[in-house]
Motif scaffolding. Structure first.
Motif, PDB file in Angstrom:
ATOM      1  N   GLY A   1      -0.958  -2.806 -11.211  1.00 40.44           N
ATOM      2  CA  GLY A   1      -1.883  -2.530 -10.124  1.00 40.44           C
ATOM      3  C   GLY A   1      -2.009  -1.039  -9.946  1.00 40.44           C
ATOM      4  N   ARG A   2      -2.076  -0.601  -8.709  1.00 41.09           N
ATOM      5  CA  ARG A   2      -2.111   0.831  -8.389  1.00 41.09           C
ATOM      6  C   ARG A   2      -0.888   1.527  -8.985  1.00 41.09           C
TER       7      ARG A   2
ATOM      8  N   GLN B   1      -2.546  -3.462  -5.194  1.00 42.91           N
ATOM      9  CA  GLN B   1      -3.770  -3.661  -5.974  1.00 42.91           C
ATOM     10  C   GLN B   1      -3.544  -4.432  -7.265  1.00 42.91           C
TER      11      GLN B   1
ATOM     12  N   GLU C   1       0.824  -1.213   0.000  1.00 47.79           N
ATOM     13  CA  GLU C   1       0.000   0.000   0.000  1.00 47.79           C
ATOM     14  C   GLU C   1       0.855   1.259   0.000  1.00 47.79           C
TER      15      GLU C   1
END
Length: 158
Positions: A76-77, A57, A27
């Motif tokens: 992902g992110r 993500q 994260e």
């Protein structure tokens, strides 16, 4: 090699907890971050990596072991490259794979078995050594080399 800017040690009591630590790290990752993982077979690197990918993500279906591909890209992110140096003999062989082109770029880089080719790490990076400390427990010793890795480590284990 210079001394770490910051070190921290955390204990994980289970594979699930190691995974959650990975989620938290994922994260927080930003493009340009480099995280090197060290640990024997069964030390928990895969649980941590899967957590990092989840935290970044990356769809679970995309997460695979790059043992045979050497480097596996995830979307992902942020873009995330997952490398496994277990089967790489030396720095010259690693160089020939194009791995070094990933450093300092638009993706975060997560490298397993960094101890096999430590010179693959950039000047600033986060190194996490995983050691068994019981049947399911693990000790994660993290060392930050540089300001951004120290910031990442502080936020990760806050």
């Amino acid at each position: 090699m210079s001394a770490p800017t910051l070190t921290r040690t955390v204990r994980s009591e289970s594979p699930e907890e190691t995974h959650r630590l990975g989620v938290r790290l994922g994260e927080l990752l930003q493009p340009g971050d480099f995280v090197g993982l060290i640990g024997d077979l069964g030390a928990g690197k895969t649980h941590l990596v899967r957590g990092v990918a989840q935290g970044a993500q990356v769809p679970r279906s995309e997460v695979a072991s790059p043992t045979f591909a050497i480097v596996y890209p995830y979307n992902g992110r942020i873009p995330l490259h997952h490398a496994d140096l277990y089967r790489i003999a030396d720095y010259d062989e690693l160089y020939a794979t194009g791995f070094l082109d990933l450093l300092g770029g638009e993706s975060a880089v997560l490298v397993e078995w960094l101890d096999r080719i430590p010179e693959a790490a950039p000047r600033e990076y986060l190194r996490i050594t995983l050691r068994p400390s019981g049947e399911d427990a693990r000790e994660l010793h993290a060392e930050a080399f540089g300001p951004r890795p120290a910031e990442l480590l502080t936020a990760w284990l806050a």
